[in-house]
Design a protein around this motif. Structure first.
Motif, PDB file in Angstrom:
ATOM      1  N   ASN A  55       0.793  -1.230   0.000  1.00  0.00           N
ATOM      2  CA  ASN A  55       0.000   0.000   0.000  1.00  0.00           C
ATOM      3  C   ASN A  55       0.829   1.286   0.000  1.00  0.00           C
ATOM      4  O   ASN A  55       0.449   2.266   0.647  1.00  0.00           O
ATOM      5  N   TYR A  56       1.940   1.260  -0.657  1.00  0.00           N
ATOM      6  CA  TYR A  56       2.765   2.466  -0.747  1.00  0.00           C
ATOM      7  C   TYR A  56       3.546   2.396  -2.059  1.00  0.00           C
ATOM      8  O   TYR A  56       4.126   1.354  -2.374  1.00  0.00           O
TER       9      TYR A  56
ATOM     10  N   ALA B 151      -1.279  17.816  -0.360  1.00  0.00           N
ATOM     11  CA  ALA B 151      -1.387  16.612   0.477  1.00  0.00           C
ATOM     12  C   ALA B 151       0.014  16.138   0.863  1.00  0.00           C
ATOM     13  O   ALA B 151       0.185  15.441   1.858  1.00  0.00           O
TER      14      ALA B 151
ATOM     15  N   GLU C 292       6.600  12.841  -0.203  1.00  0.00           N
ATOM     16  CA  GLU C 292       6.896  11.793   0.776  1.00  0.00           C
ATOM     17  C   GLU C 292       7.314  10.502   0.069  1.00  0.00           C
ATOM     18  O   GLU C 292       8.234   9.811   0.502  1.00  0.00           O
TER      19      GLU C 292
ATOM     20  N   ASP D 103      11.142  16.090  -4.214  1.00  0.00           N
ATOM     21  CA  ASP D 103      10.192  17.009  -3.585  1.00  0.00           C
ATOM     22  C   ASP D 103       9.332  17.784  -4.590  1.00  0.00           C
ATOM     23  O   ASP D 103       9.367  19.020  -4.629  1.00  0.00           O
TER      24      ASP D 103
ATOM     25  N   ASN E 142      -0.292   4.151   2.876  1.00  0.00           N
ATOM     26  CA  ASN E 142       0.157   4.447   4.242  1.00  0.00           C
ATOM     27  C   ASN E 142       1.007   5.712   4.262  1.00  0.00           C
ATOM     28  O   ASN E 142       2.227   5.638   4.199  1.00  0.00           O
ATOM     29  N   TYR E 143       0.352   6.861   4.320  1.00  0.00           N
ATOM     30  CA  TYR E 143       1.099   8.118   4.295  1.00  0.00           C
ATOM     31  C   TYR E 143       1.140   8.764   5.676  1.00  0.00           C
ATOM     32  O   TYR E 143       0.582   8.263   6.632  1.00  0.00           O
ATOM     33  N   LYS E 144       1.741   9.943   5.736  1.00  0.00           N
ATOM     34  CA  LYS E 144       1.908  10.619   7.023  1.00  0.00           C
ATOM     35  C   LYS E 144       0.867  11.727   7.217  1.00  0.00           C
ATOM     36  O   LYS E 144      -0.025  11.882   6.394  1.00  0.00           O
TER      37      LYS E 144
ATOM     38  N   GLU F 190       0.216  14.943   6.868  1.00  0.00           N
ATOM     39  CA  GLU F 190      -0.287  15.954   5.931  1.00  0.00           C
ATOM     40  C   GLU F 190      -1.303  15.367   4.955  1.00  0.00           C
ATOM     41  O   GLU F 190      -2.250  16.029   4.542  1.00  0.00           O
ATOM     42  N   ARG F 191      -1.103  14.090   4.607  1.00  0.00           N
ATOM     43  CA  ARG F 191      -2.023  13.416   3.686  1.00  0.00           C
ATOM     44  C   ARG F 191      -3.397  13.244   4.341  1.00  0.00           C
ATOM     45  O   ARG F 191      -4.427  13.332   3.673  1.00  0.00           O
TER      46      ARG F 191
ATOM     47  N   TYR G 152      -5.249  16.529   4.537  1.00  0.00           N
ATOM     48  CA  TYR G 152      -5.896  16.772   3.237  1.00  0.00           C
ATOM     49  C   TYR G 152      -7.296  16.169   3.241  1.00  0.00           C
ATOM     50  O   TYR G 152      -8.266  16.813   2.828  1.00  0.00           O
TER      51      TYR G 152
ATOM     52  N   ARG H 255      -3.204  27.711   6.860  1.00  0.00           N
ATOM     53  CA  ARG H 255      -1.877  27.088   6.636  1.00  0.00           C
ATOM     54  C   ARG H 255      -1.693  26.752   5.156  1.00  0.00           C
ATOM     55  O   ARG H 255      -0.649  27.033   4.569  1.00  0.00           O
ATOM     56  N   LEU H 256      -2.751  26.182   4.568  1.00  0.00           N
ATOM     57  CA  LEU H 256      -2.654  25.777   3.162  1.00  0.00           C
ATOM     58  C   LEU H 256      -2.471  26.979   2.239  1.00  0.00           C
ATOM     59  O   LEU H 256      -1.665  26.940   1.312  1.00  0.00           O
TER      60      LEU H 256
ATOM     61  N   ALA I  97      10.228  19.275   1.973  1.00  0.00           N
ATOM     62  CA  ALA I  97       9.995  20.565   2.636  1.00  0.00           C
ATOM     63  C   ALA I  97       8.840  20.489   3.622  1.00  0.00           C
ATOM     64  O   ALA I  97       8.920  21.072   4.705  1.00  0.00           O
ATOM     65  N   ILE I  98       7.786  19.758   3.274  1.00  0.00           N
ATOM     66  CA  ILE I  98       6.617  19.727   4.156  1.00  0.00           C
ATOM     67  C   ILE I  98       6.965  19.037   5.473  1.00  0.00           C
ATOM     68  O   ILE I  98       6.546  19.457   6.538  1.00  0.00           O
ATOM     69  N   ARG I  99       7.780  17.975   5.377  1.00  0.00           N
ATOM     70  CA  ARG I  99       8.173  17.278   6.609  1.00  0.00           C
ATOM     71  C   ARG I  99       9.184  18.097   7.402  1.00  0.00           C
ATOM     72  O   ARG I  99       9.187  18.095   8.621  1.00  0.00           O
TER      73      ARG I  99
END
Lengths: 272, 149
Positions: free
Chosen positions: A73-74, A213, A218, A225, B22-24, B26-27, B30, B94-95, B117-119
């Motif tokens: 899933n990534y 998002a 990521e 980036d 499986n994101y962190k 910020e996702r 959203y 923020r956005l 940059a976002i992280r």
């Protein structure tokens, strides 16, 4: 976690457009060893278990961008992902989302390449003859290189497009890859094509469809980036909208040498 | 004769807004921003219907509407609307700032292990989140203690 030689179950999505109506999952048991990558496992399956498994690969070292897949899933590069780092006894491998499936794990990246081409991914010159037949050398300071260098490492693997939620629902969206590259060229001090490039990126399916998002940045396996590039592109677009059409800047050219110094001869004692 | 086989479409569609892997954080912000946005639009429509159509029907209809709305489900709904407003407003701020290229920093040479940059600027996101949580607590206290805060 497979440290010594252990077996890992691979659930691989299969789809043959000539036979199947829907994709299906097929299980393979793969003996793994330390340092083994997902690509190694897929090659093992192809060589030993099922020769009909289709996937794309080339360099095996994260440079060509061929083996982007949806692993547990990534979106990841199969050659750049060790089985051990997934810390899972079951590994699912699917084709990258948001790109049409050709067969099994091989996706059609043509739509992404078409979008990439549409943003003029090259140094645009005011003088079109000069664009294809360079007669001068450009001048670029190290700090000017830093403005775009990070974004120039893109390997066009399609992983950012697979991660992007806007690309998921809008097939016409230019996508993080193309938009990131649009900024890469707009930020290049040698380029004079910002105005024409920004006309493309401010379309209905352009940069303003990105809602930060951050998944593209990521997931990017090369640290490119694209998320940052798109936000900096929006900054450029907003400034252009407020200040009116920007005149193309003069491209710095290295001055013609006044005299050509003769090359220093090779010391005779070094020549055989 | 060989027939041409077309690639199978593989767009995640709207499902991809909600689940893409499986994101962190910020996702997921959203997703939260979209959900709260839709929720606020639905509330605004409901609220306009209540304060225009129902109000113009006369005093008895208005009193009946007020009695109908005075139950725990709508009370909880109103708290959720308050939460949605706070989240959408501050995360939206923020956005807007970050989508215009500010508070994200400058490009950096990609040196492994990579960071984006976002992280790198997650602290800013966390500050906004902290303010959101404080405002939510204030909203709940204000709602239940009745203007004590």
């Amino acid at each position: 976690m497979p440290d010594k030689e252990t077996s890992v179950t691979f659930k691989v999505q299969r789809f043959d457009p000539e036979k199947d109506k829907q994709p299906r999952m097929q299980e393979f048991i793969v003996p793994t060893r330390r340092g083994m990558t997902i690509l190694d496992a897929l090659l093992y399956i192809k060589e030993n278990l099922d020769g009909t498994l289709a996937f794309r690969t080339s360099c095996r070292m994260g440079i060509c961008g061929s083996c982007g897949m949806y692993i547990n899933n990534y979106p990841r590069l199969a050659c750049h992902t060790q089985i051990a780092e997934l810390e899972s006894a079951v590994v699912t491998v699917k084709p990258l989302p948001n790109s049409p499936i050709i067969k099994d794990l091989a996706v059609d990246l043509q739509p992404m390449f078409d979008k990439h081409k549409s943003i003029k991914p090259y140094i645009v010159q005011e003088n079109k003859t000069e664009e294809s037949n360079l007669t001068h050398e450009y001048v670029q300071k190290p700090e000017e290189v830093e403005e775009y260098e990070q974004f120039s490492y893109c390997i066009k693997c399609g992983i950012c497009v697979a991660a992007c939620p806007t690309s998921a629902s809008d097939a016409k969206f230019l996508g993080p890859q193309a938009l990131g590259q649009a900024y890469r060229y707009c930020a290049d001090s040698r380029d004079a094509g910002s105005a024409e490039r920004l006309t493309i990126t401010e379309s209905n399916h352009g940069a303003w469809r990105c809602h930060l998002a951050g998944a593209c940045s990521e997931a990017c396996p090369k640290g490119v980036d694209p998320g940052l590039a798109i936000q900096l592109l929006k900054n450029k677009m907003a400034k252009q909208a407020l200040a009116g059409p920007q005149k193309n800047k003069k491209v710095a050219i290295y001055p013609e040498p006044k005299e050509i110094k003769p090359r220093v001869a090779v010391p005779p004692f070094t020549a055989k | 004769m060989q027939t041409e086989v077309k690639p199978r479409p593989n767009q995640l569609g709207i499902v991809g807004w909600f689940w893409g892997g499986n994101y962190k954080i910020e996702r997921y912000l959203y997703i939260l921003h979209r959900v709260t946005g839709v929720g606020l639009i639905l509330f605004a429509m409901f609220h306009l219907f209540e304060t225009t159509v129902m109000r113009n029907q006369g005093e008895s209809v208005w009193e009946m509407t007020m009695r109908f709305l005075a139950n725990p489900i709508f009370e909880i709904g109103l708290i959720l609307v308050g939460f949605a407003f706070v989240i959408h407003m501050l995360n939206g701020a923020r956005l807007i700032i970050q989508e215009l290229g500010y508070l994200l920093g400058r490009p950096k040479r990609p040196v492994y292990p990579y960071s984006d940059a976002i992280r790198r600027k997650r602290g800013i996101t966390m500050i906004f989140m902290a303010v959101i949580i404080v405002l939510m607590v204030v909203f709940v206290l204000n709602r239940f203690i009745g203007g004590a805060v």
